[in-house]
Design a protein around this motif. Structure first.
Motif, PDB file in Angstrom:
ATOM      1  N   UNK A   1       0.806  -1.145   0.000  1.00  0.00           N
ATOM      2  CA  UNK A   1       0.000   0.000   0.000  1.00  0.00           C
ATOM      3  C   UNK A   1       0.881   1.252   0.000  1.00  0.00           C
ATOM      4  N   UNK A   2       0.657   2.040  -0.958  1.00  0.00           N
ATOM      5  CA  UNK A   2       1.455   3.252  -1.093  1.00  0.00           C
ATOM      6  C   UNK A   2       0.725   4.423  -0.486  1.00  0.00           C
ATOM      7  N   UNK A   3       1.469   5.154   0.208  1.00  0.00           N
ATOM      8  CA  UNK A   3       0.888   6.348   0.815  1.00  0.00           C
ATOM      9  C   UNK A   3       1.345   7.575   0.043  1.00  0.00           C
ATOM     10  N   UNK A   4       0.526   8.496  -0.066  1.00  0.00           N
ATOM     11  CA  UNK A   4       0.874   9.746  -0.729  1.00  0.00           C
ATOM     12  C   UNK A   4       0.919  10.849   0.314  1.00  0.00           C
ATOM     13  N   UNK A   5       1.939  11.633   0.149  1.00  0.00           N
ATOM     14  CA  UNK A   5       2.071  12.756   1.082  1.00  0.00           C
ATOM     15  C   UNK A   5       1.479  13.985   0.414  1.00  0.00           C
ATOM     16  N   UNK A   6       0.766  14.664   1.173  1.00  0.00           N
ATOM     17  CA  UNK A   6       0.152  15.867   0.656  1.00  0.00           C
ATOM     18  C   UNK A   6       1.035  17.062   0.982  1.00  0.00           C
ATOM     19  N   UNK A   7       1.511  17.764  -0.085  1.00  0.00           N
ATOM     20  CA  UNK A   7       2.378  18.922   0.084  1.00  0.00           C
ATOM     21  C   UNK A   7       1.536  20.154  -0.160  1.00  0.00           C
ATOM     22  N   UNK A   8       1.504  21.037   0.806  1.00  0.00           N
ATOM     23  CA  UNK A   8       0.682  22.230   0.622  1.00  0.00           C
ATOM     24  C   UNK A   8       1.329  23.150  -0.418  1.00  0.00           C
ATOM     25  N   UNK A   9       0.507  23.802  -1.157  1.00  0.00           N
ATOM     26  CA  UNK A   9       1.018  24.751  -2.148  1.00  0.00           C
ATOM     27  C   UNK A   9       1.542  25.996  -1.428  1.00  0.00           C
ATOM     28  N   UNK A  10       2.636  26.596  -2.012  1.00  0.00           N
ATOM     29  CA  UNK A  10       3.157  27.782  -1.359  1.00  0.00           C
ATOM     30  C   UNK A  10       2.144  28.915  -1.404  1.00  0.00           C
ATOM     31  N   UNK A  11       2.078  29.602  -0.290  1.00  0.00           N
ATOM     32  CA  UNK A  11       1.152  30.716  -0.182  1.00  0.00           C
ATOM     33  C   UNK A  11       1.970  31.999  -0.336  1.00  0.00           C
ATOM     34  N   UNK A  12       1.598  32.892  -1.229  1.00  0.00           N
ATOM     35  CA  UNK A  12       2.355  34.141  -1.357  1.00  0.00           C
ATOM     36  C   UNK A  12       2.219  34.969  -0.078  1.00  0.00           C
ATOM     37  N   UNK A  13       3.309  35.587   0.281  1.00  0.00           N
ATOM     38  CA  UNK A  13       3.265  36.438   1.472  1.00  0.00           C
ATOM     39  C   UNK A  13       3.347  37.890   1.027  1.00  0.00           C
ATOM     40  N   UNK A  14       2.772  38.743   1.792  1.00  0.00           N
ATOM     41  CA  UNK A  14       2.629  40.131   1.388  1.00  0.00           C
ATOM     42  C   UNK A  14       3.680  41.050   2.013  1.00  0.00           C
TER      43      UNK A  14
END
Length: 135
Positions: A1-14
């Motif tokens: 069983x393969x697990x996938x890691x969820x990588x959050x998308x970069x959020x632009x900072x102001x």
């Protein structure tokens, strides 16, 4: 069983990192502080004016040989007699002093003689070549 890691998308900072800008501004401020006094420094020099006929000059030569001996117009002169010769030169409106110093002469000796010339109030002064004095 393969697990996938969820990588959050970069959020632009102001916000902007202003530290490099502050560093550059401080360097520019220091450069300005150091350069302004140099630009404002003036050395007064009396230059000849155009169209004025100059009278023929009477040049006198003060020479310092490598041993520190003084010569006034080719004749040996002592330190005690130098102020009198310089005073006579200053009294002559056409008088000009040409100084020639042997390159091997000590700087302290040259400085002492130049200080005596300055104390005498000589304003018309020129320096002649860097060649050794002829024997």
């Amino acid at each position: 069983m393969a697990r996938t890691a969820r990588i959050p998308e970069p959020v632009p900072f102001s916000t902007i990192n202003v530290t490099p800008f502050i560093d550059v501004m401080l360097v520019l401020l220091i450069v300005m502080i150091l350069s302004v006094p140099v630009m404002r420094h003036k050395v007064p020099i009396d230059l000849p004016r155009d169209g004025t006929a100059s009278a023929p000059e009477t040049p006198h030569k003060l020479a310092i040989d490598r041993g520190g001996a003084l010569y006034w117009d080719g004749a040996p002169i002592g330190d005690a007699a130098l102020p009198g010769a310089l005073a006579a030169l200053r009294a002559d409106p056409k008088g000009v002093l040409h100084m020639q110093t042997d390159p091997e002469a000590r700087y302290e000796r040259f400085d002492a003689v130049l200080a005596a010339v300055k104390r005498a109030g000589i304003e018309r002064l020129g320096f002649v070549g860097n060649r050794p004095l002829e024997d």
